[in-house]
Design a protein around this motif. Structure first.
Motif, PDB file in Angstrom:
ATOM      1  N   ASN A   1      43.200 -11.605  21.890  1.00 18.63           N
ATOM      2  CA  ASN A   1      42.215 -11.246  22.915  1.00 18.63           C
ATOM      3  C   ASN A   1      40.797 -11.321  22.358  1.00 18.63           C
ATOM      4  O   ASN A   1      39.876 -11.787  23.044  1.00 18.63           O
ATOM      5  CB  ASN A   1      42.499  -9.849  23.471  1.00 18.63           C
ATOM      6  N   LEU A   2      40.600 -10.853  21.134  1.00 18.52           N
ATOM      7  CA  LEU A   2      39.292 -10.918  20.484  1.00 18.52           C
ATOM      8  C   LEU A   2      38.810 -12.361  20.397  1.00 18.52           C
ATOM      9  O   LEU A   2      37.672 -12.672  20.781  1.00 18.52           O
ATOM     10  CB  LEU A   2      39.361 -10.305  19.075  1.00 18.52           C
ATOM     11  N   LEU A   3      39.654 -13.239  19.898  1.00 13.72           N
ATOM     12  CA  LEU A   3      39.256 -14.641  19.723  1.00 13.72           C
ATOM     13  C   LEU A   3      38.925 -15.284  21.071  1.00 13.72           C
ATOM     14  O   LEU A   3      37.932 -16.006  21.192  1.00 13.72           O
ATOM     15  CB  LEU A   3      40.349 -15.413  18.989  1.00 13.72           C
ATOM     16  N   GLU A   4      39.724 -15.024  22.078  1.00 16.82           N
ATOM     17  CA  GLU A   4      39.460 -15.595  23.401  1.00 16.82           C
ATOM     18  C   GLU A   4      38.163 -15.041  23.999  1.00 16.82           C
ATOM     19  O   GLU A   4      37.378 -15.783  24.585  1.00 16.82           O
ATOM     20  CB  GLU A   4      40.660 -15.343  24.323  1.00 16.82           C
ATOM     21  N   ARG A   5      37.923 -13.751  23.807  1.00 14.36           N
ATOM     22  CA  ARG A   5      36.684 -13.127  24.285  1.00 14.36           C
ATOM     23  C   ARG A   5      35.457 -13.763  23.618  1.00 14.36           C
ATOM     24  O   ARG A   5      34.391 -13.846  24.224  1.00 14.36           O
ATOM     25  CB  ARG A   5      36.728 -11.631  23.960  1.00 14.36           C
ATOM     26  N   CYS A   6      35.624 -14.206  22.381  1.00 16.06           N
ATOM     27  CA  CYS A   6      34.505 -14.776  21.620  1.00 16.06           C
ATOM     28  C   CYS A   6      34.392 -16.289  21.779  1.00 16.06           C
ATOM     29  O   CYS A   6      33.606 -16.934  21.077  1.00 16.06           O
ATOM     30  CB  CYS A   6      34.639 -14.398  20.146  1.00 16.06           C
ATOM     31  N   GLY A   7      35.153 -16.870  22.699  1.00 15.20           N
ATOM     32  CA  GLY A   7      34.995 -18.283  23.017  1.00 15.20           C
ATOM     33  C   GLY A   7      35.900 -19.242  22.270  1.00 15.20           C
ATOM     34  O   GLY A   7      35.757 -20.454  22.390  1.00 15.20           O
ATOM     35  N   PHE A   8      36.857 -18.727  21.518  1.00 17.29           N
ATOM     36  CA  PHE A   8      37.815 -19.590  20.828  1.00 17.29           C
ATOM     37  C   PHE A   8      38.866 -20.068  21.820  1.00 17.29           C
ATOM     38  O   PHE A   8      39.232 -19.346  22.747  1.00 17.29           O
ATOM     39  CB  PHE A   8      38.510 -18.835  19.690  1.00 17.29           C
TER      40      PHE A   8
END
Length: 180
Positions: free
Chosen positions: A145-152
């Protein structure tokens, strides 16, 4: 690749800086916590000496331009709460890989989002990387979720056999490209 000396990065609530011997206790509290190695092929530190060895090894890698790793220090309490790195740098493909961890007491407060976005910017602007990857175990929902939130973006899933742990890890590879 040759970079300048490790740059200290400041955000609203954080200072990302080179690790020091003075960080051993704070980093030991993170690295010895069972959650620190739950989704990785690593084992928790058993002693503060293990953490001191880790800090020394990481700083040797920074000083020899093999990787970049920062202690994540929370400004208001002047305490190291995690670490974040750009490592596994591939000069031919002009890319690096993120590694990160934060003590569970600081989960769900936006600290890692703040640190990750600042280091993405550093990787693209200071290191001139064109791509940054992050590998995370597919069951690690918090990290995904963190990575997706940061645009990954989720690229693919691969299997990796554990070296320290007798298991197979299903690693999801996330990628972010420099848009400039």
């Amino acid at each position: 690749m040759k970079w300048d000396q490790l740059k200290t990065i400041e955000t609203n609530r954080l200072v990302l800086r080179k690790m020091s011997e003075n960080d051993a206790l704070d980093l030991f509290l993170l690295r010895s916590h069972p959650s620190s190695s739950e989704y990785t092929d690593s084992l928790p530190d058993k002693s503060i000496e293990d953490t001191r060895i880790y800090i020394n090894k990481m700083n040797i890698g920074v000083d020899s331009n093999r990787w970049r790793i920062w202690a994540i220090q929370e400004k208001s309490i002047n305490k190291v709460i995690g670490s974040i790195s750009i490592w596994n740098i591939n000069e031919e493909e002009n890319k690096g890989e993120f590694g990160f961890g934060i003590h569970p007491d600081y989960w769900n407060q936006g600290y890692m989002t703040e640190a990750l976005l600042a280091t993405v910017d550093y990787g693209f602007s200071d290191m001139k990387l064109s791509t940054i990857e992050a590998y995370t175990e597919e069951t690690n929902k918090r990290s995904r979720n963190l990575l997706e939130r940061c645009g990954f973006n989720n690229q693919k899933t691969i299997q990796e056999k554990g070296f320290l742990k007798p298991q197979v890890f299903n690693m999801v590879i996330y990628v972010i490209d420099n848009k400039e």
